[in-house]
Write an enzyme that holds these catalytic residues in place. Structure first.
Site, short mmCIF file in Angstrom:
data_model
loop_
_atom_site.label_atom_id
_atom_site.label_comp_id
_atom_site.label_asym_id
_atom_site.label_seq_id
_atom_site.Cartn_x
_atom_site.Cartn_y
_atom_site.Cartn_z
N HIS A 200 15.56 34.16 -3.62
CA HIS A 200 14.89 33.78 -4.80
C HIS A 200 13.55 34.26 -4.71
O HIS A 200 12.86 34.11 -5.69
CB HIS A 200 14.72 32.33 -4.72
CG HIS A 200 13.83 31.70 -3.79
ND1 HIS A 200 13.96 31.79 -2.44
CD2 HIS A 200 12.57 31.21 -4.06
CE1 HIS A 200 12.91 31.09 -1.73
NE2 HIS A 200 12.10 30.68 -2.60
N1 UDP Z 1 17.01 24.27 -0.06
C1 UDP Z 1 17.72 23.02 -0.73
N2 UDP Z 1 18.73 23.62 -1.36
C2 UDP Z 1 19.08 24.89 -1.72
C3 UDP Z 1 18.23 25.79 -1.10
C4 UDP Z 1 17.16 25.52 -0.42
O1 UDP Z 1 17.65 21.88 -0.37
O2 UDP Z 1 19.98 25.26 -2.52
C5 UDP Z 1 16.03 23.80 0.88
C6 UDP Z 1 15.90 24.27 2.11
O3 UDP Z 1 16.68 23.75 2.98
C7 UDP Z 1 14.47 24.53 2.61
C8 UDP Z 1 13.58 24.66 1.43
O4 UDP Z 1 14.77 24.18 0.34
O5 UDP Z 1 14.04 23.20 3.19
C9 UDP Z 1 13.22 25.99 1.11
O6 UDP Z 1 12.83 26.11 -0.06
P1 UDP Z 1 12.81 27.41 -0.57
O7 UDP Z 1 13.56 28.49 0.10
O8 UDP Z 1 12.88 27.32 -2.39
O9 UDP Z 1 11.07 27.87 -0.51
P2 UDP Z 1 10.23 28.73 0.54
O10 UDP Z 1 10.60 28.09 1.77
O11 UDP Z 1 10.86 30.14 0.53
O12 UDP Z 1 9.04 28.57 0.17
#
Ligand code: UDP
Length: 344
Positions: free
Chosen positions: A200
């Site tokens: 994403h």
């Molecule tokens: N996550 C979730 N459902 C999904 C994808 C990710 O609950 O379909 C959770 C994942 O387990 C983690 C968090 O969202 O705890 C990560 O968020 P994201 O990947 O959006 O953001 P980043 O960590 O890259 O900032």
């Protein structure tokens, strides 16, 4: 003592859960503010419901990722509430806007996940991390490496190493997730018999890069379950037959899905750590990471957007035998509360 917590994105709802509980236990009043940067129910409400997060006192419903638009709206709330601290999480535009708004009103900022750096200034998140850490009065780091980075940058705020609040959520909820989630049964998946994927990041939803990453997923000779963020889904063309694109799932389903996958392919920051905590090898579709230790230990491989490297890394992915505890012990939120209470 009163703390105003600013959240706006999926990972921030997850990070805020353990902190809200710890603040409550410590007798610290928390005022929640949700900017509305993520507003789809599957990126926002699902987490409030299933993680039992307290309803934020302020829902700004701004439906924007533009920090300049969020800043005055957040500042108006901070002005009205006059908290002792504004608490911000991670590295998104909501984090940045909350920090700048607090600065406008003259309220000190505490930053959870301070000191993380990927070294990649083409990422908007890297600019947010640097700007927020420069402005924060209290820098709450997940590990010693982050503290060293902040010291080298010469930040002026107080630095406390507290661990990672995402570990708190992960350690507490993963066993419950595996018990309650039906996602494997519903999709006919066996533990260890599939690859989980999420993509994403802004750079990766550009059509050429996304096509290369999806090409790589297509070269994996296994089922790939891909809960796609709305902006990824909007950019996705046709996908190879082994790739099953599904809607984003809630935290418990995600925990069940990732913790029982053979390998995770991702560009998420949070999921690289979660995979490590679950003992699942990770292949990261980025040229850099802020979670360097996972790579140094051999639990995570950076493949950028190279389809051949992606498929080869998935084929050979194994967890290292040595798996030291990284980023905390599951009690970071208690340390966050103690650190906020200790204003010395
Ligand atoms: N996550 C979730 N459902 C999904 C994808 C990710 O609950 O379909 C959770 C994942 O387990 C983690 C968090 O969202 O705890 C990560 O968020 P994201 O990947 O959006 O953001 P980043 O960590 O890259 O900032």
């Amino acid at each position: 003592m009163k703390v105003l917590s600013v959240v706006g994105n999926r990972p921030q709802f997850i990070k805020s859960g353990p902190v809200s509980s710890a603040l409550r236990v410590a007798g610290i009043e928390e005022v929640g503010l949700h900017t509305g940067q993520h507003w789809d129910p599957e990126l926002s409400d699902v987490f409030y419901t299933e993680l039992g997060l307290p309803e934020p006192r302020y829902r700004l419903d701004l439906h924007t990722a533009d920090a300049a638009t969020m800043r005055p709206a957040i500042a108006a709330v901070i002005e009205q509430e006059r908290p002792d601290w504004t608490l911000v999480f991670g590295d998104t535009n909501s984090t940045r806007a909350g920090t700048e708004a607090a600065g406008d009103v003259g309220v000190p900022v505490a930053h959870v996940e301070a000191g993380l750096r990927s070294g990649d200034l083409s990422m908007p998140e890297e600019h947010n991390r640097i700007a927020v850490d420069a402005a924060a009065a209290l820098l709450l780091c997940p590990d010693e490496r982050s503290r060293e980075i902040l010291l080298a940058e010469g930040v002026t705020g107080r630095i406390d190493v507290v661990g990672d609040v995402m570990a708190d959520a992960c350690f507490a909820l993963a066993p419950i997730a595996r018990e309650r989630s039906r996602i494997l049964a519903e999709r006919g998946l066996e533990p260890g018999g599939y690859v989980a994927a999420t993509i994403h990041r802004e750079a990766n939803v550009r059509p050429e890069r996304l096509a290369r990453v999806v090409d790589g997923l297509g070269r994996i000779g296994e089922r790939v379950i891909f809960p796609a963020h709305p902006r990824t889904r909007a950019a996705l063309g046709e996908v190879p037959p082994n790739v099953e694109v599904v809607a984003p799932v809630g935290y418990l389903d995600m925990a069940a899905l990732v913790s029982q996958a053979r390998v995770l392919v991702t560009d998420s920051g949070g999921l690289q750590k979660e995979a490590y905590w679950y003992g699942v090898p990770c292949v990261t579709a980025r040229p850099s990471t802020e979670w360097v230790d996972t790579v140094e230990l051999g639990a995570n491989v950076l493949v950028d957007d190279d389809p051949d490297k992606l498929a080869a890394a998935v084929a050979s992915a194994r967890m290292p035998e040595e798996r030291p505890l990284l980023y905390g012990d599951g009690h970071a939120a208690e340390r966050v509360a103690a650190s906020l209470a200790d204003r010395g």
